[in-house]
Write a protein that holds these residues in place. Structure first.
Motif: not given
Length: 261
Positions: A149-171
């Motif tokens: 379960t933890s590995l599955a969480v980590a797997a989808h967190e990386v691409p999600q966090e990349l998008g969130d970084f982009a939102v924060l940088l863009g703001s």
């Protein structure tokens, strides 16, 4: 190692370590990121679906004296609940949707305003808190299930966090501030895990239902948020690459779940 230590360690893997990996990925050349992102997303699809169908749902159904009809009802209500939460902008998983696409276009320029960054942080904090609950519930059932379960969480967190970084940088946030804010929101995973460890430990009958809700969460993320983005590429080579990466995600979760049994 004590069970709580396992839970805390893999909660870090599923949250803070994933954020750091995304932050490191962000400093790589843009061309490399563009080539690697589809593979990361495909792998995440396989990991999420593998964890849901090969680990979480079987373990929940095999739990002693549990009505399978009640479990499937909980899974269905979970899917509908995640749909409604996303509609109300409380559950923002749009890894490859228009939000992240526009954020990347305006990253670092302040073009998208500061409010979206606040919404992202709030949504991520809530999402990460729930991830912590799911990780703790999985470990309370079985260590192998917890690792998968933890590995599955980590797997989808990386691409999600990349998008969130982009939102924060863009703001208008700096890279360092965006990283620190993401780590802060990711720390709610630990809070959710600790609270669930003590709460679910005292109410073991709830564990199977939490597991099927976790499975519903993974299925929803994979089917509603990740897979539609993969359909944007129609070339035969891209399709083969997606199938291979999805299969690899499934295999990794199957192995992780089985090796600790």
């Amino acid at each position: 190692m004590p069970l709580l230590a396992w839970i805390l360690l893999f909660s870090l893997v599923g949250s803070v370590f994933s954020i750091l990996a995304a932050g490191l990925f962000l400093v790589l050349p843009a061309g490399f990121r563009e080539r690697a992102m589809p593979h990361l997303i495909s792998f995440a699809v396989g990991a999420l679906l593998g964890a849901a169908f090969l680990a979480l749902l079987p373990d929940a159904i095999l739990h002693n004296e549990v009505d399978p009809h009640g479990l499937m009802l909980a899974a269905l209500l979970g899917l509908l609940g995640f749909f409604l939460l996303e509609k109300f902008v409380l559950w923002r998983h749009c890894h490859v949707g228009t939000r992240h696409a526009h954020a990347v276009e305006g990253a670092g320029t302040g073009q998208i305003g500061r409010s979206p960054g606040i919404l992202v942080l709030f949504g991520d904090a809530l999402h990460n808190f729930v991830d912590g609950v799911l990780i703790a519930a999985a470990f309370l059932t079985d260590i192998g299930l917890g690792i998968a379960t933890s590995l599955a969480v980590a797997a989808h967190e990386v691409p999600q966090e990349l998008g969130d970084f982009a939102v924060l940088l863009g703001s208008g946030r700096s890279r360092l501030r965006a990283l620190l804010l993401n780590i802060l929101s990711g720390s709610t995973t630990l809070l959710g895990a600790v609270l669930a460890y003590f709460a679910l430990g005292a109410t073991e009958g709830l564990l199977p239902y939490v597991l099927v809700v976790a499975a519903a969460s993974f299925i929803y993320i994979a089917v509603a948020d990740l897979i539609p983005g993969l359909h944007a590429r129609f070339e035969p080579r891209a399709i083969v690459e997606q199938i291979v990466a999805i299969g690899l995600g499934v295999v990794v979760i199957y192995w992780a779940h089985g090796v600790a049994h």
